[in-house]
Design a protein around this motif. Structure first.
Motif, PDB file in Angstrom:
ATOM      1  N   THR A  24       0.937  -1.155  -0.188  1.00 30.55           N
ATOM      2  CA  THR A  24       0.155   0.025  -0.084  1.00 30.55           C
ATOM      3  C   THR A  24       0.785   1.244  -0.008  1.00 30.55           C
ATOM      4  N   PRO A  25       0.401   2.525  -0.365  1.00 25.82           N
ATOM      5  CA  PRO A  25       1.111   3.668  -0.354  1.00 25.82           C
ATOM      6  C   PRO A  25       1.573   4.006   1.015  1.00 25.82           C
ATOM      7  N   ALA A  26       0.786   3.602   2.231  1.00 25.33           N
ATOM      8  CA  ALA A  26       1.242   3.714   3.545  1.00 25.33           C
ATOM      9  C   ALA A  26       2.457   2.963   3.735  1.00 25.33           C
ATOM     10  N   MET A  27       2.595   1.635   3.150  1.00 20.18           N
ATOM     11  CA  MET A  27       3.904   0.783   3.443  1.00 20.18           C
ATOM     12  C   MET A  27       4.941   1.185   2.602  1.00 20.18           C
ATOM     13  N   ILE A  28       4.652   1.911   1.450  1.00 20.34           N
ATOM     14  CA  ILE A  28       5.801   2.468   0.658  1.00 20.34           C
ATOM     15  C   ILE A  28       6.284   3.698   1.660  1.00 20.34           C
ATOM     16  N   SER A  29       5.414   4.511   2.022  1.00 19.34           N
ATOM     17  CA  SER A  29       6.201   5.806   2.804  1.00 19.34           C
ATOM     18  C   SER A  29       6.947   5.228   3.997  1.00 19.34           C
ATOM     19  N   LYS A  30       6.386   4.198   4.698  1.00 13.81           N
ATOM     20  CA  LYS A  30       7.291   3.675   5.783  1.00 13.81           C
ATOM     21  C   LYS A  30       8.365   3.058   5.496  1.00 13.81           C
ATOM     22  N   LEU A  31       8.506   2.185   4.421  1.00 17.59           N
ATOM     23  CA  LEU A  31       9.745   1.764   3.841  1.00 17.59           C
ATOM     24  C   LEU A  31      10.652   2.902   3.348  1.00 17.59           C
ATOM     25  N   ALA A  32      10.229   4.033   2.994  1.00 15.64           N
ATOM     26  CA  ALA A  32      10.920   5.240   2.565  1.00 15.64           C
ATOM     27  C   ALA A  32      11.683   5.965   3.955  1.00 15.64           C
ATOM     28  N   GLU A  33      10.726   5.800   4.735  1.00 14.38           N
ATOM     29  CA  GLU A  33      11.271   6.253   6.197  1.00 14.38           C
ATOM     30  C   GLU A  33      12.347   5.410   6.960  1.00 14.38           C
ATOM     31  N   LEU A  34      12.276   4.233   6.388  1.00 15.87           N
ATOM     32  CA  LEU A  34      13.576   3.256   6.903  1.00 15.87           C
ATOM     33  C   LEU A  34      14.700   3.498   6.027  1.00 15.87           C
ATOM     34  N   GLY A  35      14.448   4.181   4.788  1.00 16.64           N
ATOM     35  CA  GLY A  35      15.868   4.024   3.895  1.00 16.64           C
ATOM     36  C   GLY A  35      15.613   3.363   2.746  1.00 16.64           C
ATOM     37  N   PHE A  36      14.395   2.913   2.335  1.00 17.73           N
ATOM     38  CA  PHE A  36      14.253   2.004   1.042  1.00 17.73           C
ATOM     39  C   PHE A  36      13.644   3.041   0.032  1.00 17.73           C
ATOM     40  N   ILE A  37      14.237   2.846  -1.125  1.00 16.51           N
ATOM     41  CA  ILE A  37      13.819   3.698  -2.099  1.00 16.51           C
ATOM     42  C   ILE A  37      13.261   2.911  -3.326  1.00 16.51           C
ATOM     43  N   LEU A  38      12.013   3.302  -3.652  1.00 18.75           N
ATOM     44  CA  LEU A  38      11.299   2.698  -4.576  1.00 18.75           C
ATOM     45  C   LEU A  38      11.858   2.913  -5.906  1.00 18.75           C
ATOM     46  N   VAL A  39      12.272   1.815  -6.740  1.00 20.43           N
ATOM     47  CA  VAL A  39      12.932   2.062  -8.175  1.00 20.43           C
ATOM     48  C   VAL A  39      12.022   1.817  -9.119  1.00 20.43           C
ATOM     49  N   ARG A  40      11.221   0.670  -8.977  1.00 19.26           N
ATOM     50  CA  ARG A  40      10.263   0.186 -10.204  1.00 19.26           C
ATOM     51  C   ARG A  40       9.279  -0.523  -9.599  1.00 19.26           C
ATOM     52  N   ARG A  41       8.176  -0.520 -10.560  1.00 19.43           N
ATOM     53  CA  ARG A  41       6.785  -1.155  -9.923  1.00 19.43           C
ATOM     54  C   ARG A  41       6.319  -1.996 -11.063  1.00 19.43           C
ATOM     55  N   LYS A  42       6.941  -2.772 -11.980  1.00 18.59           N
ATOM     56  CA  LYS A  42       6.602  -3.355 -13.168  1.00 18.59           C
ATOM     57  C   LYS A  42       6.179  -4.871 -12.759  1.00 18.59           C
ATOM     58  N   ASN A  43       6.938  -5.742 -12.735  1.00 10.44           N
ATOM     59  CA  ASN A  43       6.359  -6.938 -12.332  1.00 10.44           C
ATOM     60  C   ASN A  43       6.694  -7.389 -10.857  1.00 10.44           C
ATOM     61  N   HIS A  44       7.731  -6.933 -10.490  1.00 13.86           N
ATOM     62  CA  HIS A  44       7.940  -6.739  -8.882  1.00 13.86           C
ATOM     63  C   HIS A  44       8.291  -5.254  -8.530  1.00 13.86           C
ATOM     64  N   TYR A  45       8.052  -5.199  -7.121  1.00 10.29           N
ATOM     65  CA  TYR A  45       8.679  -3.836  -6.659  1.00 10.29           C
ATOM     66  C   TYR A  45      10.151  -3.955  -6.543  1.00 10.29           C
ATOM     67  N   MET A  46      10.755  -2.779  -6.848  1.00 10.15           N
ATOM     68  CA  MET A  46      12.245  -3.202  -6.463  1.00 10.15           C
ATOM     69  C   MET A  46      12.542  -1.836  -5.533  1.00 10.15           C
ATOM     70  N   PHE A  47      13.269  -1.985  -4.671  1.00 10.14           N
ATOM     71  CA  PHE A  47      13.625  -1.150  -3.657  1.00 10.14           C
ATOM     72  C   PHE A  47      15.277  -1.052  -3.554  1.00 10.14           C
ATOM     73  N   ASP A  48      15.875  -0.007  -3.500  1.00 12.83           N
ATOM     74  CA  ASP A  48      17.152   0.301  -3.107  1.00 12.83           C
ATOM     75  C   ASP A  48      17.497   0.849  -1.846  1.00 12.83           C
ATOM     76  N   TYR A  49      18.742   0.144  -1.265  1.00 15.03           N
ATOM     77  CA  TYR A  49      18.750   0.720  -0.074  1.00 15.03           C
ATOM     78  C   TYR A  49      20.527   0.860   0.195  1.00 15.03           C
ATOM     79  N   PHE A  50      20.919   2.006   0.604  1.00 17.52           N
ATOM     80  CA  PHE A  50      22.287   2.338   0.604  1.00 17.52           C
ATOM     81  C   PHE A  50      22.813   2.084   1.952  1.00 17.52           C
ATOM     82  N   LEU A  51      24.013   1.403   2.024  1.00 14.45           N
ATOM     83  CA  LEU A  51      24.602   1.026   3.279  1.00 14.45           C
ATOM     84  C   LEU A  51      26.260   1.077   3.035  1.00 14.45           C
TER      85      LEU A  51
END
Length: 87
Positions: A24-51
């Motif tokens: 959900t959009p709420a989950m995506i925003s919570k993941l963004a708060e944790l540092g995950f950046i949504l990259v793509r939404r085609k067949n899978h959601y792809m998230f980047d995390y910098f460490l």
């Protein structure tokens, strides 16, 4: 990343993705708060995390197979982050 920060991130991921059926959009925003950046939404959601200057990419299924898939995804993400952080 310290061990305490890692455990906090792991716990929040498990709570957030438990019983995952749809991202959900709420989950995506919570993941963004944790540092995950949504990259793509085609067949899978792809998230980047910098460490430590490295980019880690994670896939989250759009249509999970069963009720355990969210917990499994959180576990896989936690394992990769723990390995890359050297904990």
């Amino acid at each position: 990343m310290s061990a305490e920060e890692f455990e906090s991130l792991k716990k929040e991921l498990k709570v957030l993705l438990a019983g995952y059926k749809k991202l959900t959009p709420a989950m995506i925003s919570k993941l963004a708060e944790l540092g995950f950046i949504l990259v793509r939404r085609k067949n899978h959601y792809m998230f980047d995390y910098f460490l430590n200057g490295k980019k880690l990419r994670f896939e989250v299924d759009k249509t999970p197979g069963d009720f355990r898939s969210g917990i499994k995804t959180a576990c896989v993400i936690s394992r990769v982050i723990k390995r890359e952080a050297g904990l």
